[in-house]
Design an enzyme around this catalytic site. Structure first.
Site, PDB file in Angstrom:
ATOM      1  N   HIS A 193      82.570 -52.246  -9.182  1.00 23.00           N
ATOM      2  CA  HIS A 193      83.193 -51.206  -8.347  1.00 23.00           C
ATOM      3  C   HIS A 193      82.146 -50.615  -7.414  1.00 23.00           C
ATOM      4  CE1 HIS A 193      81.854 -49.545 -12.203  1.00 23.00           C
ATOM      5  NE2 HIS A 193      81.506 -48.444 -11.554  1.00 23.00           N
TER       6      HIS A 193
ATOM      7  N   ASP B  33      87.725 -41.119  -8.665  1.00 26.60           N
ATOM      8  CA  ASP B  33      86.938 -41.089  -9.903  1.00 26.60           C
ATOM      9  C   ASP B  33      87.381 -39.888 -10.729  1.00 26.60           C
ATOM     10  OD1 ASP B  33      83.897 -42.391 -10.738  1.00 26.60           O
ATOM     11  OD2 ASP B  33      84.590 -40.581 -11.770  1.00 26.60           O
ATOM     12  N   ILE B  34      87.543 -40.115 -12.038  1.00 27.10           N
ATOM     13  CA  ILE B  34      88.057 -39.072 -12.929  1.00 27.10           C
ATOM     14  C   ILE B  34      87.024 -37.960 -13.151  1.00 27.10           C
ATOM     15  CG2 ILE B  34      87.367 -40.053 -15.169  1.00 27.10           C
ATOM     16  CD1 ILE B  34      90.291 -39.537 -16.082  1.00 27.10           C
TER      17      ILE B  34
ATOM     18  N   VAL C 250      81.243 -48.853 -16.724  1.00 25.20           N
ATOM     19  CA  VAL C 250      82.483 -49.647 -16.735  1.00 25.20           C
ATOM     20  C   VAL C 250      82.143 -51.057 -16.241  1.00 25.20           C
ATOM     21  CG1 VAL C 250      84.801 -49.906 -15.808  1.00 25.20           C
ATOM     22  CG2 VAL C 250      83.941 -47.621 -16.381  1.00 25.20           C
TER      23      VAL C 250
END
Ligand code: AMP
Ligand code: ZN
Length: 114
Positions: free
Chosen positions: A100, A30-31, A96
């Site tokens: 996920h 994860d960013i 998003v």
């Protein structure tokens, strides 16, 4: 899927820090990590949210949990403990719109899910 950031990462159009790939599932970092280890397990097939799952996706979901467990072991958070989270829809805070599983670990977490 056009304009889906996770489809673009899967297709290599924008960078992703991958820790796992097979023919149906990827996992990448994860960013904006919320915990010292924060990974995302993502189906290659574009599925928007939990509500878009078909009964034929049951095996895929089982495989995604197996991948989450594998990457947790590989990243050495399995013994200390980790949390899997799926946000689906607005009230859950899904940002998003490509299904996920968050794999969170590496520090003590509270029992508070908010
Ligand atoms: P959610 O709120 O459950 O939809 O979570 C979306 C997650 O995707 C967030 O934790 C973001 O930090 C993460 N994210 C967004 N863009 C990227 C990206 N380009 N690479 C990796 N993770 C991302
Ligand atoms: Zn997508």
């Amino acid at each position: 899927m056009e304009d889906c950031i996770f489809c673009k990462i899967i297709e290599g159009k924008i960078p992703g820090d991958f820790v796992f790939k097979d023919d149906e599932i990827v996992a990448f970092k994860d960013i904006h990590p919320l915990t010292p280890t924060h990974l995302l397990v993502v189906p290659i097939k574009h599925i928007g949210a939990l509500t878009d799952l078909a009964t034929t996706d049951n095996t895929l979901m089982g495989n995604m949990i197996a991948v989450a467990n594998k990457v947790a072991r590989d990243e050495r958070i399995a013994d200390s403990g980790y949390r899997l989270v799926i946000n689906s829809g607005k009230h859950a805070g899904q940002l998003v719109a490509h299904l996920h599983i968050h794999v969170l670990g590496g520090r003590q977490m509270s029992g508070d899910f908010d």
